[in-house]
Structures are given as C-alpha cells and as structure tokens.
Design a protein around this motif. Structure first.
Motif, PDB file in Angstrom:
ATOM      1  N   ARG A   1      59.055  10.469  57.931  1.00 41.08           N
ATOM      2  CA  ARG A   1      58.364  11.180  56.859  1.00 41.08           C
ATOM      3  C   ARG A   1      58.008  10.225  55.732  1.00 41.08           C
ATOM      4  NH1 ARG A   1      60.164  16.851  53.824  1.00 41.08           N
ATOM      5  NH2 ARG A   1      58.729  16.634  52.068  1.00 41.08           N
ATOM      6  N   CYS A   2      56.712  10.132  55.450  1.00 40.71           N
ATOM      7  CA  CYS A   2      56.208   9.251  54.392  1.00 40.71           C
ATOM      8  C   CYS A   2      55.344  10.034  53.400  1.00 40.71           C
ATOM      9  CB  CYS A   2      55.412   8.096  54.989  1.00 40.71           C
ATOM     10  SG  CYS A   2      56.401   6.945  55.978  1.00 40.71           S
ATOM     11  N   PHE A   3      55.599  11.317  53.256  1.00 38.16           N
ATOM     12  CA  PHE A   3      54.840  12.142  52.319  1.00 38.16           C
ATOM     13  C   PHE A   3      55.799  12.927  51.427  1.00 38.16           C
ATOM     14  CE2 PHE A   3      55.573  14.898  55.956  1.00 38.16           C
ATOM     15  CZ  PHE A   3      55.927  16.108  55.381  1.00 38.16           C
ATOM     16  N   GLU A   4      55.346  13.191  50.214  1.00 38.10           N
ATOM     17  CA  GLU A   4      56.104  14.006  49.256  1.00 38.10           C
ATOM     18  C   GLU A   4      55.552  15.429  49.284  1.00 38.10           C
ATOM     19  OE1 GLU A   4      58.574  12.803  47.419  1.00 38.10           O
ATOM     20  OE2 GLU A   4      58.324  10.621  47.577  1.00 38.10           O
ATOM     21  N   ASN A   5      56.447  16.403  49.362  1.00 38.24           N
ATOM     22  CA  ASN A   5      56.052  17.812  49.307  1.00 38.24           C
ATOM     23  C   ASN A   5      57.289  18.642  49.000  1.00 38.24           C
ATOM     24  OD1 ASN A   5      55.279  20.491  49.788  1.00 38.24           O
ATOM     25  ND2 ASN A   5      53.789  19.889  51.350  1.00 38.24           N
TER      26      ASN A   5
ATOM     27  N   SER B   1      65.926  13.944  49.764  1.00 40.30           N
ATOM     28  CA  SER B   1      64.920  13.072  49.154  1.00 40.30           C
ATOM     29  C   SER B   1      64.133  12.366  50.246  1.00 40.30           C
ATOM     30  CB  SER B   1      65.587  12.030  48.248  1.00 40.30           C
ATOM     31  OG  SER B   1      66.450  11.204  49.005  1.00 40.30           O
ATOM     32  N   ILE B   2      62.988  11.756  49.854  1.00 38.43           N
ATOM     33  CA  ILE B   2      62.153  11.026  50.813  1.00 38.43           C
ATOM     34  C   ILE B   2      62.529   9.552  50.772  1.00 38.43           C
ATOM     35  CG2 ILE B   2      59.798  10.542  51.568  1.00 38.43           C
ATOM     36  CD1 ILE B   2      60.620  13.516  51.529  1.00 38.43           C
ATOM     37  N   ASP B   3      63.083   9.064  51.868  1.00 39.20           N
ATOM     38  CA  ASP B   3      63.486   7.665  51.986  1.00 39.20           C
ATOM     39  C   ASP B   3      63.362   7.273  53.455  1.00 39.20           C
ATOM     40  OD1 ASP B   3      64.678   5.183  52.153  1.00 39.20           O
ATOM     41  OD2 ASP B   3      66.341   5.679  50.815  1.00 39.20           O
ATOM     42  N   PRO B   4      62.207   6.780  53.874  1.00 35.52           N
ATOM     43  CA  PRO B   4      61.969   6.520  55.304  1.00 35.52           C
ATOM     44  C   PRO B   4      62.905   5.485  55.918  1.00 35.52           C
ATOM     45  CG  PRO B   4      60.192   5.609  53.968  1.00 35.52           C
ATOM     46  CD  PRO B   4      61.013   6.462  53.057  1.00 35.52           C
ATOM     47  N   ILE B   5      63.307   4.476  55.156  1.00 40.55           N
ATOM     48  CA  ILE B   5      64.197   3.453  55.713  1.00 40.55           C
ATOM     49  C   ILE B   5      65.577   4.049  55.977  1.00 40.55           C
ATOM     50  CG2 ILE B   5      65.182   1.159  55.405  1.00 40.55           C
ATOM     51  CD1 ILE B   5      62.076   1.355  55.683  1.00 40.55           C
ATOM     52  N   ARG B   6      66.046   4.859  55.032  1.00 42.62           N
ATOM     53  CA  ARG B   6      67.326   5.552  55.258  1.00 42.62           C
ATOM     54  C   ARG B   6      67.241   6.428  56.507  1.00 42.62           C
ATOM     55  NH1 ARG B   6      67.556  10.196  51.488  1.00 42.62           N
ATOM     56  NH2 ARG B   6      66.048  10.831  53.090  1.00 42.62           N
TER      57      ARG B   6
ATOM     58  N   ASN C   1      50.277   3.694  50.255  1.00 41.57           N
ATOM     59  CA  ASN C   1      51.471   4.533  50.232  1.00 41.57           C
ATOM     60  C   ASN C   1      52.704   3.629  50.271  1.00 41.57           C
ATOM     61  OD1 ASN C   1      53.757   6.021  51.229  1.00 41.57           O
ATOM     62  ND2 ASN C   1      52.392   7.630  51.952  1.00 41.57           N
ATOM     63  N   PRO C   2      53.551   3.656  49.239  1.00 38.26           N
ATOM     64  CA  PRO C   2      54.706   2.749  49.207  1.00 38.26           C
ATOM     65  C   PRO C   2      55.693   2.981  50.345  1.00 38.26           C
ATOM     66  CG  PRO C   2      54.842   4.393  47.440  1.00 38.26           C
ATOM     67  CD  PRO C   2      53.473   4.495  48.034  1.00 38.26           C
ATOM     68  N   HIS C   3      55.790   4.219  50.822  1.00 37.77           N
ATOM     69  CA  HIS C   3      56.694   4.504  51.936  1.00 37.77           C
ATOM     70  C   HIS C   3      56.213   3.798  53.203  1.00 37.77           C
ATOM     71  CE1 HIS C   3      58.763   7.324  49.435  1.00 37.77           C
ATOM     72  NE2 HIS C   3      57.780   8.200  49.410  1.00 37.77           N
TER      73      HIS C   3
ATOM     74  N   VAL D   1      58.158   0.890  55.494  1.00 40.61           N
ATOM     75  CA  VAL D   1      58.396   1.005  56.933  1.00 40.61           C
ATOM     76  C   VAL D   1      57.813  -0.193  57.665  1.00 40.61           C
ATOM     77  CG1 VAL D   1      57.904   2.346  59.008  1.00 40.61           C
ATOM     78  CG2 VAL D   1      58.505   3.528  56.893  1.00 40.61           C
ATOM     79  N   ARG D   2      56.591  -0.582  57.301  1.00 44.27           N
ATOM     80  CA  ARG D   2      55.951  -1.727  57.961  1.00 44.27           C
ATOM     81  C   ARG D   2      56.789  -2.995  57.776  1.00 44.27           C
ATOM     82  NH1 ARG D   2      51.116  -2.190  60.028  1.00 44.27           N
ATOM     83  NH2 ARG D   2      50.202  -0.418  58.899  1.00 44.27           N
ATOM     84  N   GLU D   3      57.246  -3.226  56.559  1.00 46.87           N
ATOM     85  CA  GLU D   3      58.049  -4.418  56.277  1.00 46.87           C
ATOM     86  C   GLU D   3      59.382  -4.378  57.025  1.00 46.87           C
ATOM     87  OE1 GLU D   3      58.347  -4.367  52.052  1.00 46.87           O
ATOM     88  OE2 GLU D   3      56.232  -4.883  51.721  1.00 46.87           O
TER      89      GLU D   3
END
Length: 367
Positions: free
Chosen positions: A104-108, A117-122, A219-221, A225-227
C-alpha cells in the motif's frame, strides 16, 4: 503456473485480483480478512505480436498465452505462529510458483490499515519476517531428517544437509532464500525441492492513488519501496492503482482507452503487471501462425525445441524431427511467409536448439 497475490489486510489485494482477472470473484471490503478461501483466476497475457501476425495469416481466431493468479488471505504479524489466518496463508502460498506482493502506497483515511499507518517498508518486512520464520522451521525439520539419512552415507542427504545449513545461516540473518548466492547450478536445483517460501521469485506491486499514476516517482512511498527493493531484494517493482483498474474492467476497451488518455497514460497498469509476472514465473512464448489460428504457446526459459513441441502435443515431442523457425521481427519485416523464405529468414533447428521468446515455429514430426 500460478502467481499468488499476497499482502497485509486492506492493501488492495482482492481489488487488484478482480482487476487483473476482470472478475468480481474476490470480495473487496474495508475490513481485515474479507478474503478467507483463495480465489483463482485465469489471465490472458497481453501480446501485441499476435495482432501483427494476423495481418500476415488472416486467421479465424487468435489465442493468447495464459497464467493463473491466486488471491490469498491477508497476512498479519505472528502468522508463522498461527496468528490471524497464518496457517492457511502459509499453506496457500506454498502452492504457488511466484509471489506478487501488494504494497500500500496511498493515503486514505476511509480505508483502515490494520497497523494504523501507511509504511510500505514496514509492511514488506512484516510479511517477509513471517515467511522467513516459517522457512526456518521447515529448513530445521528437513535438516534433521537429512542428517539422520546422512549417517548411512546417503550422498543426496549429505549434500542436502550441507546446503540447508548454509540456508539457515542466511535465513537467521533475516534474508530470504531468493537472495542467497548459490555456488553452483546443483545447489540452486537442490534448493527448489526444499519448498521454502522465500525461495519463490517476488514482484512488488506498489498500489498508488489515481492521482499518482501520471508521476508515480513523486510518491515518497514508491521511492522508498524502489530503493529498498534495489538494495535488499533480488526483485523488481511495478506501479498500479487497483481501484482504477477495477473500474476500467467495467468499461469497453474504447472507453478505457479514452479514460486512460485523459489521465495522461498510454496503457493499463494491469497489462504491465501481467507481463512482469509472466517473466517472473520464468515463462516465454513461442508463436504459431496459419489460416486457422495465430497462437502464443507458453514455455519455460531454456527449454529445447522438442520440449516446446510437446507443449502443443506430446506426439510432436516424441516424433520430433526438426523445427522450422523464423524470428518474429524478421517475419513481420518481410510482410509475408513467402517473402521471409525468399530472404532466407527461415532456418531449420534440431533437438538441441533452445527456443527463444517470439520464435515463430513450424514443427516437423513423425508419429
């Protein structure tokens, strides 16, 4: 072959499954574990080469290659110990050949995230930690079994035990098996038969909001993820908006194309995801053409001509004589089969020929 769509609850897995398969088989709801039993859908692999070949052969029908996607129940922390639907999740994922992990890389605020919370790496690390823990349990059991057999000088068991010891060290350091550097092909082939979850190839699908599609790198998320994947995983990512893709599934092709154009997009993210998954599974397509049909046939990378002939019919493999092959680009450039032959673009290949993606083939065989 099957690719399993996995992720934490409420990241868009079932919505993505519905979009990819163009069905409503998977319930998509704003609460954890709305998916319990896995949903399975057969998906057509986009291949524009087939339509170019129709201009040459004018066939009665066009048949695409297909793969299967499986929508698997959401995973939570503690799954390896049976938390949530952990045991079911792990059993289902063990059955698939590759993993598409939805991140998930979107806020809603209207869509609940089960971790608050939104934290894709976690999120990535939660899932991979559970898979690694499950693999450690499996590897330890298999190591003990192989050590017992090795006492009787069983050569296979000795080799298995040696590799399992190395893999356990790698897993204990928090690394999935698909990042382990095997010393030789024998080790890699041997690891396949341990059925470890983190050995499966993985693609990360960044699920973004519709407004991010024009410039997902903003998108910072997605950037994170890419990094992370580049630095820590032997994998790649793709960008998709599962909600938009599901809406496109309700439109005609013309309406969908117009809608995408309004968003500044040339193609659907679903097409890119399916193509990337096909490659992830180690699959390629050879092509056949004629007045009856133009068709893409699926084969595993590295397969030789007789094996590929067997994809069409086992008799073709058993009675294989030769394969008459022309590269797709050469055939299209020539404009017709006759001209391609005149130009010497067709060639005869034998039993040791390794089929290439996009080869247009006619098999010669004798039953």
């Amino acid at each position: 072959m099957q690719a399993g769509i996995v992720g934490l609850p409420n990241v868009g897995k079932s919505t993505l499954f519905n979009a990819v398969t163009r069905t409503r088989k998977a319930e998509a709801a704003n609460y954890p574990f709305c998916t319990i039993e896995p949903n399975v859908g057969v998906v057509i692999v986009p291949d524009p080469r087939l339509y170019e070949l129709t201009k040459i052969s004018h066939p009665e029908k066009v048949l695409h290659a297909t793969i299967e996607f499986v929508d698997i129940a959401g995973l939570v922390a503690g799954a390896s110990k049976g938390e949530g639907l952990g045991n079911k999740f792990l059993a289902n994922i063990r059955e698939v050949d590759a993993i598409v992990e939805v991140v998930r890389c979107f806020e809603n605020d209207d869509i609940i995230h089960n971790m608050g919370s939104i934290d894709p790496i976690r999120d990535i690390e939660v899932i991979e930690t559970e898979l690694i823990l499950a693999d450690m349990q499996s590897a330890e059991r298999q190591l003990e079994s192989n050590r017992r057999r090795a006492k009787g000088q069983d050569k296979e068991a000795i080799a298995n035990a040696a590799l399992l010891e190395k893999l356990l060290v790698h897993l204990n350091e928090g690394h999935p098996v698909n990042t382990y550097e095997f010393s030789n092909d024998d080790e890699k082939a041997r690891a396949h038969y341990f059925f470890l979850l983190t050995y499966k190839p993985t693609l990360y699908a960044c699920n973004v909001a519709e407004e991010d599609l024009a410039d997902p790198e903003a998108n910072p998320h997605v950037q994170k993820v890419r990094e992370y994947v580049s630095a820590h995983r032997n994998s790649s990512i793709c960008i998709i908006c599962s909600r938009l893709e599901e809406e496109l599934g309700d439109m005609t092709p013309e309406e969908a194309k117009e809608y995408l154009a309004d968003l500044g997009l040339d193609d659907s993210g679903v097409s890119q995801l399916i193509t990337a998954t096909y490659d992830l599974l180690g699959l390629q397509s050879f092509l056949t053409e004629g007045p009856t049909e133009v068709r893409a046939w699926t084969f595993k990378k590295g397969m030789k001509a007789p094996q590929c002939a067997g994809v069409i019919h086992t008799d073709f493999e058993h009675g294989f004589i030769k394969a008459e092959v022309v590269a797709y680009k050469d055939l299209v450039a020539a404009g017709s089969v006759a001209k391609a032959r005149e130009q010497g673009k067709y060639r005869i290949e034998g039993k040791e020929y390794i089929m290439q993606d996009g080869d247009v083939v006619h098999f010669r065989f004798n039953v």
